[in-house]
Design a protein around this motif. Structure first.
Motif, PDB file in Angstrom:
ATOM      1  N   THR A  16       0.597  -1.314   0.006  1.00 27.97           N
ATOM      2  CA  THR A  16       0.057  -0.009   0.104  1.00 27.97           C
ATOM      3  C   THR A  16       0.864   1.202   0.018  1.00 27.97           C
ATOM      4  O   THR A  16       1.974   1.227   0.300  1.00 27.97           O
ATOM      5  CB  THR A  16      -1.131   0.162   1.409  1.00 27.97           C
ATOM      6  N   ILE A  17       0.209   2.324  -0.262  1.00 29.58           N
ATOM      7  CA  ILE A  17       0.656   3.650   0.074  1.00 29.58           C
ATOM      8  C   ILE A  17      -0.134   4.195   1.050  1.00 29.58           C
ATOM      9  O   ILE A  17      -1.441   3.969   1.210  1.00 29.58           O
ATOM     10  CB  ILE A  17       0.571   4.437  -1.082  1.00 29.58           C
ATOM     11  N   ALA A  18       0.595   4.819   2.242  1.00 31.00           N
ATOM     12  CA  ALA A  18      -0.248   4.975   3.498  1.00 31.00           C
ATOM     13  C   ALA A  18       0.215   6.322   3.987  1.00 31.00           C
ATOM     14  O   ALA A  18       1.169   6.946   3.815  1.00 31.00           O
ATOM     15  CB  ALA A  18       0.132   3.987   4.600  1.00 31.00           C
ATOM     16  N   ILE A  19      -0.591   6.863   4.934  1.00 34.02           N
ATOM     17  CA  ILE A  19      -0.539   7.822   5.527  1.00 34.02           C
ATOM     18  C   ILE A  19      -0.748   7.640   7.106  1.00 34.02           C
ATOM     19  O   ILE A  19      -1.638   6.947   7.653  1.00 34.02           O
ATOM     20  CB  ILE A  19      -1.500   9.280   5.229  1.00 34.02           C
ATOM     21  N   SER A  20       0.277   7.880   8.026  1.00 42.04           N
ATOM     22  CA  SER A  20       0.157   7.556   9.401  1.00 42.04           C
ATOM     23  C   SER A  20      -0.663   8.598   9.996  1.00 42.04           C
ATOM     24  O   SER A  20      -0.726   9.777   9.789  1.00 42.04           O
ATOM     25  CB  SER A  20       1.571   7.466  10.000  1.00 42.04           C
ATOM     26  N   HIS A  21      -1.359   7.960  11.219  1.00 44.63           N
ATOM     27  CA  HIS A  21      -2.258   8.955  11.871  1.00 44.63           C
ATOM     28  C   HIS A  21      -1.615   8.792  13.458  1.00 44.63           C
ATOM     29  O   HIS A  21      -1.744   7.436  13.775  1.00 44.63           O
ATOM     30  CB  HIS A  21      -3.505   8.641  11.585  1.00 44.63           C
ATOM     31  N   VAL A  22      -1.662   9.697  14.383  1.00 43.43           N
ATOM     32  CA  VAL A  22      -1.338   9.350  15.769  1.00 43.43           C
ATOM     33  C   VAL A  22      -2.388  10.163  16.425  1.00 43.43           C
ATOM     34  O   VAL A  22      -2.810  11.565  16.135  1.00 43.43           O
ATOM     35  CB  VAL A  22      -0.170   9.780  16.153  1.00 43.43           C
ATOM     36  N   GLY A  23      -3.193   9.541  17.285  1.00 44.05           N
ATOM     37  CA  GLY A  23      -4.367  10.133  17.949  1.00 44.05           C
ATOM     38  C   GLY A  23      -5.704   8.984  17.928  1.00 44.05           C
ATOM     39  O   GLY A  23      -5.648   7.859  17.595  1.00 44.05           O
ATOM     40  N   ALA A  24      -6.825   9.714  18.379  1.00 37.62           N
ATOM     41  CA  ALA A  24      -8.007   8.973  18.559  1.00 37.62           C
ATOM     42  C   ALA A  24      -8.262   8.372  17.095  1.00 37.62           C
ATOM     43  O   ALA A  24      -8.043   8.779  15.971  1.00 37.62           O
ATOM     44  CB  ALA A  24      -9.126   9.831  18.681  1.00 37.62           C
ATOM     45  N   TYR A  25      -8.490   6.916  17.219  1.00 36.09           N
ATOM     46  CA  TYR A  25      -8.637   6.327  16.011  1.00 36.09           C
ATOM     47  C   TYR A  25      -9.761   6.664  14.999  1.00 36.09           C
ATOM     48  O   TYR A  25      -9.591   6.746  13.678  1.00 36.09           O
ATOM     49  CB  TYR A  25      -9.074   4.773  15.966  1.00 36.09           C
ATOM     50  N   ALA A  26     -10.836   7.334  15.528  1.00 34.42           N
ATOM     51  CA  ALA A  26     -11.637   8.118  14.733  1.00 34.42           C
ATOM     52  C   ALA A  26     -11.210   9.179  13.717  1.00 34.42           C
ATOM     53  O   ALA A  26     -11.617   9.652  12.729  1.00 34.42           O
ATOM     54  CB  ALA A  26     -12.903   8.799  15.527  1.00 34.42           C
ATOM     55  N   GLY A  27     -10.121   9.668  14.284  1.00 29.56           N
ATOM     56  CA  GLY A  27      -9.340  10.905  13.614  1.00 29.56           C
ATOM     57  C   GLY A  27      -8.800  10.416  12.356  1.00 29.56           C
ATOM     58  O   GLY A  27      -8.283  11.221  11.707  1.00 29.56           O
ATOM     59  N   ILE A  28      -8.473   9.202  11.997  1.00 26.54           N
ATOM     60  CA  ILE A  28      -7.700   8.702  10.754  1.00 26.54           C
ATOM     61  C   ILE A  28      -8.739   9.058   9.482  1.00 26.54           C
ATOM     62  O   ILE A  28      -8.064   9.232   8.612  1.00 26.54           O
ATOM     63  CB  ILE A  28      -7.756   7.074  10.769  1.00 26.54           C
ATOM     64  N   ALA A  29     -10.036   9.635   9.789  1.00 27.76           N
ATOM     65  CA  ALA A  29     -10.531  10.107   8.542  1.00 27.76           C
ATOM     66  C   ALA A  29      -9.742  11.325   7.699  1.00 27.76           C
ATOM     67  O   ALA A  29      -9.985  11.236   6.491  1.00 27.76           O
ATOM     68  CB  ALA A  29     -12.074  10.517   9.034  1.00 27.76           C
ATOM     69  N   VAL A  30      -9.279  12.066   8.472  1.00 27.63           N
ATOM     70  CA  VAL A  30      -8.654  13.237   7.923  1.00 27.63           C
ATOM     71  C   VAL A  30      -7.436  12.473   7.081  1.00 27.63           C
ATOM     72  O   VAL A  30      -7.195  13.054   5.843  1.00 27.63           O
ATOM     73  CB  VAL A  30      -7.667  14.154   8.899  1.00 27.63           C
ATOM     74  N   ALA A  31      -6.746  11.347   7.322  1.00 29.61           N
ATOM     75  CA  ALA A  31      -5.643  10.853   6.544  1.00 29.61           C
ATOM     76  C   ALA A  31      -6.317  10.310   5.126  1.00 29.61           C
ATOM     77  O   ALA A  31      -5.787  10.248   4.319  1.00 29.61           O
ATOM     78  CB  ALA A  31      -4.862   9.754   7.491  1.00 29.61           C
ATOM     79  N   PHE A  32      -7.680   9.513   5.547  1.00 33.03           N
ATOM     80  CA  PHE A  32      -8.184   9.144   4.386  1.00 33.03           C
ATOM     81  C   PHE A  32      -8.643   9.974   3.368  1.00 33.03           C
ATOM     82  O   PHE A  32      -8.556   9.986   2.135  1.00 33.03           O
ATOM     83  CB  PHE A  32      -9.508   8.025   4.674  1.00 33.03           C
ATOM     84  N   ASP A  33      -9.244  11.413   4.127  1.00 32.46           N
ATOM     85  CA  ASP A  33      -9.518  12.094   3.010  1.00 32.46           C
ATOM     86  C   ASP A  33      -8.458  12.754   2.239  1.00 32.46           C
ATOM     87  O   ASP A  33      -8.609  12.938   0.896  1.00 32.46           O
ATOM     88  CB  ASP A  33     -10.131  13.439   3.776  1.00 32.46           C
TER      89      ASP A  33
END
Length: 157
Positions: A16-33
Motif C-alpha cells: 500500500t501507500i499509506a498516511i500515518s495517524h497518531v491520536g484517536a482512531y476516529a481521527g484517521i478520517a483526515v488521513a483518508f480524505d
C-alpha cells in the motif's frame, strides 16, 4: 450493524501507500480524505485499489493521544507516494475475518463485537496488523449514514 460472515482465512499481504495517524482512531478520517484526494488527482481509481485502515495499538491500554494507525490505499500502479505518505505492507497470513455491514458511527461497536467473538472462540492474536478492509459502500462514502461492507481482520497466532 449486521454481521454477514465470520471465518478464518489465509490472507495475502497487501502493498500500500499509506498516511500515518497518531491520536484517536476516529481521527484517521483526515488521513483518508488526504489519501483519496491524492488518488483522484493521480487517476488511481480506475485500477480499483482496495483501501484499509490498520490499527497498531490496543485502545484499552494505550492513551488515546498515542494510538497509532495507517490509512492505506493498495499500490496497484507503482506510483511514488505523495508528500507525507509512505509505502506500507499489510501483513498476510492466517486471520479471523468478520464481514459486517455498518455505518460510520458503528465502527467501534463492530470492532468490539469482533474481538468479543474472537476471544469467545479461544483464539490468540499476534503482533501482525489488525485492520479493516473496505469492501464497498452502498451510498455516498461522505455520508456517515451510508452503509459500508467492511472486513475486520484479526491475526491468529
Amino acid at each position: 450493524m449486521k454481521i454477514n460472515s465470520i471465518e478464518i482465512k489465509e490472507l495475502e499481504s497487501i502493498q500500500t501507500i499509506a498516511i500515518s495517524h497518531v491520536g484517536a482512531y476516529a481521527g484517521i478520517a483526515v488521513a483518508f480524505d488526504k489519501l483519496t484526494a491524492w488518488a483522484g488527482a493521480n487517476n488511481l481509481w480506475a485500477a480499483s485499489p482496495r483501501m484499509a485502515g490498520v490499527y497498531h495499538d490496543d485502545p484499552s491500554d494505550t492513551p488515546t493521544e498515542k494510538l497509532r494507525s495507517e490509512a492505506c490505499l493498495e499500490d496497484v500502479s507503482g506510483i511514488q507516494p505523495g508528500e507525507g505518505m509512505h509505502h506500507y505492507t499489510i501483513d498476510g497470513g492466517k486471520y479471523f475475518v468478520m464481514q459486517v455491514e455498518i455505518t460510520m458511527p458503528e465502527y467501534g461497536e463492530a470492532w468490539e463485537k469482533a474481538y468479543a467473538t474472537f476471544n469467545e472462540k479461544g483464539y490468540q492474536y499476534d503482533r501482525r496488523n489488525h485492520y479493516e478492509l473496505y469492501v464497498s459502500c452502498t451510498g455516498d462514502p461522505q455520508d456517515a449514514d451510508s452503509p459500508w461492507i467492511v472486513e475486520l481482520c484479526i491475526p491468529i497466532n
